[in-house]
Structure formats: structure tokens, C-alpha cells
Design an enzyme around this catalytic site. Sequence first.
Site, PDB file in Angstrom:
ATOM      1  N   ASP A 131      -2.338   1.663  -4.909  1.00  0.00           N
ATOM      2  CA  ASP A 131      -3.633   1.958  -4.302  1.00  0.00           C
ATOM      3  C   ASP A 131      -4.653   0.905  -4.716  1.00  0.00           C
ATOM      4  O   ASP A 131      -4.436   0.120  -5.651  1.00  0.00           O
ATOM      5  CB  ASP A 131      -4.124   3.353  -4.690  1.00  0.00           C
ATOM      6  CG  ASP A 131      -4.169   3.563  -6.201  1.00  0.00           C
ATOM      7  OD1 ASP A 131      -4.870   2.786  -6.885  1.00  0.00           O
ATOM      8  OD2 ASP A 131      -3.516   4.491  -6.702  1.00  0.00           O
TER       9      ASP A 131
ATOM     10  N   HIS B  18       0.808  -1.219   0.000  1.00  0.00           N
ATOM     11  CA  HIS B  18       0.000   0.000   0.000  1.00  0.00           C
ATOM     12  C   HIS B  18       0.846   1.275   0.000  1.00  0.00           C
ATOM     13  O   HIS B  18       0.308   2.377  -0.119  1.00  0.00           O
ATOM     14  CB  HIS B  18      -0.929   0.006   1.219  1.00  0.00           C
ATOM     15  CG  HIS B  18      -2.284   0.566   0.915  1.00  0.00           C
ATOM     16  ND1 HIS B  18      -2.519   1.442  -0.126  1.00  0.00           N
ATOM     17  CD2 HIS B  18      -3.492   0.382   1.515  1.00  0.00           C
ATOM     18  CE1 HIS B  18      -3.796   1.769  -0.157  1.00  0.00           C
ATOM     19  NE2 HIS B  18      -4.412   1.141   0.822  1.00  0.00           N
TER      20      HIS B  18
END
Length: 416
Positions: free
Chosen positions: A390, A386
Amino acid sequence: MFSECRRYIKEGDSVSQFDSICEVQSDKASVTITSRYDGIIRKLHYNLDEIAYVGKPLVDIEIDASKGVAPEEDVVETPPMSHEEHTHQEIKGHKTLATPAVRRLAMENNIKLSEVVGTGKDNRILKEDILNYLAKQTGAILPPSPKAEIIPPLPKSETLPAAPKDKARKIPVPVSRPIVFSGKDKTESVTGFHKAMVKTMSAALKIPHFGYCDEIDLTQLVQLREELKPLAQIRGVKLSFMPFFIKAASLGLLQYPILNASLDESCQNVTYKASHNIGVAMDTEQGLIVPNVKNVQVLSVFEIASELNRLQSLGSAGQLGTNDLTGGTFTLSNIGTIGGTYTKPVILPPEVAIGALGKIQVLPRFNGKGEVFKAQIMNVSWSADHRIIDGATMARFSNLWKSYLENPASMLLDLK
């Protein structure tokens, strides 16, 4: 760094050049060490299954002075001047690099290393180079390769008889082992591939994971694979679903290269990998290993299947080399071969994404007209880093990968 050592000799044994001394298993591969000398084993520096430190002596060999001493480094040969045409190029004064095992293979087949062109790093001669040279010189038949002759599909009137299908549900059979109660706990050292897993998973804990799951309708792909399996079998290759999964992932990575990247330790630079070296998690007797198929972006589905067959054979025998186990850029784990639907895969650093595939199930689904039909459903679970990926990017990649598998003919539009 250390290795687990298993020896083939004992003190007092006579050895010749290229005789097997021991087998060492590191956290990446299992390698057989051969003798560089003719002589007698005078001292063993490690006991059986003891940890051997890399760079430290394994054995002391008393050299037989009546015979030549093998060089410590890779063999160096100066190609002789000759007007004879060779199958491979000949470079005067060029250093020829090869390991003892490769030199032994060349010696057994009366091949001069100076006549073989190496394809390894720094033009190092590999085992495959010797085998390819030997095949061209003698016309020997080697195992089927991805460049095998293409055999056209059989006419419908001459289709091969379908293999009988066992529709009965397979029930796992428990492994019967004698029950031994010692009354004491047992402590073992973490070695080999398990040691590599500890190191890799500890590093993976530093990565902020996020997950994304979906289901794939493989009905059309199941039908296509059934049609292609006999053709692949004729060409000497076992065709599973994995080559299609891998190729579809590579096509998706072309559109979303951030998933085929790596992030440096300082989190300041992202490196986009040019090659799609897609790893495949394998469950072996030695533990979990993840060899990878190199340069998937330039391989056909058949070539991927052929390479997978090779990796699976070597993995089962515990003979995968370091090159097969390193350099991965993206990974797929087919946990469905054992069971289960969804899972939470753990990213393998320095990669930034991984997918886990569940088992294929026959389930009822609705078509566009609201009618119920029988569908071949597989669940997929993605994990991504992350810090640089995304959720929207992961979802779009998954949707593209899904579209290729649900409509396998659409892959033809993007194949190069």
C-alpha cells in the site's frame, strides 16, 4: 529457448580441446562454447548470427583417434590417497564438477581439481575457486577484493591533493554517423537482451503499479563521499553514490520486508526473501541489463562498491554471467547518470518494487531559520505492486531511506 550464435571456426578447421568454437548470446548472458575434442570440423549446423536452439547440435567434429576423447559430462576425479597436507580438504571418491573453461584454467596452471574445494552449486568448482587456490599456492596478487587491507584516514596535514573540478556544464556531444539512405525499411529479429526485455516487460504489464516520488537533500552525503573517495581509490575501488543508495535501501528493507518479497502467479502466497539481492539497471551496448549485488544485508559500503565495480566492468565487456543477472529481489535504476529528474520505473517480475534515481542538482532551499542555502538535491521515483503493497508502506520505506541518505552518519547505528 534460443541463442544468437557467432562462430570462430569454419568447416575443415582443426580444433583441439578447449579451443573456442562459437559465442552464444541468450536472453540472459553471453557464453563462449569450447571444443571437448581434438579433431576436424566437418559440419556447421548454423550460419553466422543465426538463431540456435538450445539442446540442438552446433557442429559435427570428426574425432582424432590418436588422441584421447574428452568426456561428455563434467570431469570426475578420484582424489589419490596422500599424507601430504593440502591447502583445501580432500574427500576420497568425491565427484569433482567443473565446466570445460574451468578445467582448462586448472590444466594451464597444473592444478589437480581434486585438490580444490568448489563453492558453486553441488560443490561445483568455479573460476574464482581456481584463482583463489592458485593465489594461496603461489602468492600471486589478484585484483583488489572487498577484504583488502583497511588503510586508516590520512592526517589532515597530509591530505591528498584535491582533484581539479570541472565546474563547466557538460554538454552532450552528438554521435557523428554517416547518413545512409537505402530507400527500404529494415526488419531485424528481436534477439539477445532485447528478447529478454520483451518477455520481462510483457509480464510486468500484468502488475498493477502505483508510484511515489520525493526529493532527497544529499548535501551531507556529497561531502562524505568526497572525503572517502581518495581512501577507496587507494584500495583500488571507485566509490560512487550508488553503494550508499544500495546500503540504505537494504537497511530500509529490514524494516519493511514486504518490499523484498515476491507474489506467486495465483496471487495466493507471498514469499519474503531472506537475501537482499539488489539489482542495478545498466545501459550497455547490448541493451538494458540488470545485474544484482548479492546479500547486500551483510556487506559494507566498500564491499558493495567493489562488487559494483566488478559488475560494471563485466557489463561493459558483455561478459556478465547468468548468476550475476538472476536472483534479484529489489532494484534501483540510476537514470540520473544520463539525465532527467522524475520517471516511472517498471517493476521487474517477480520483484514487487523498484526505485529510479534522478540526477543530482544544486538548488536553493530554505533552512529552519528561513535562510536560503545551496543544496544538493536528487529526486527519487518509486513503483510498487499495489496487490500486496500500500502507499503508506512505500512512503514510510522512502522516508527511512531518505533519512539515511540525508544524515549518512545515522546509518552507523543500524549497520551490522
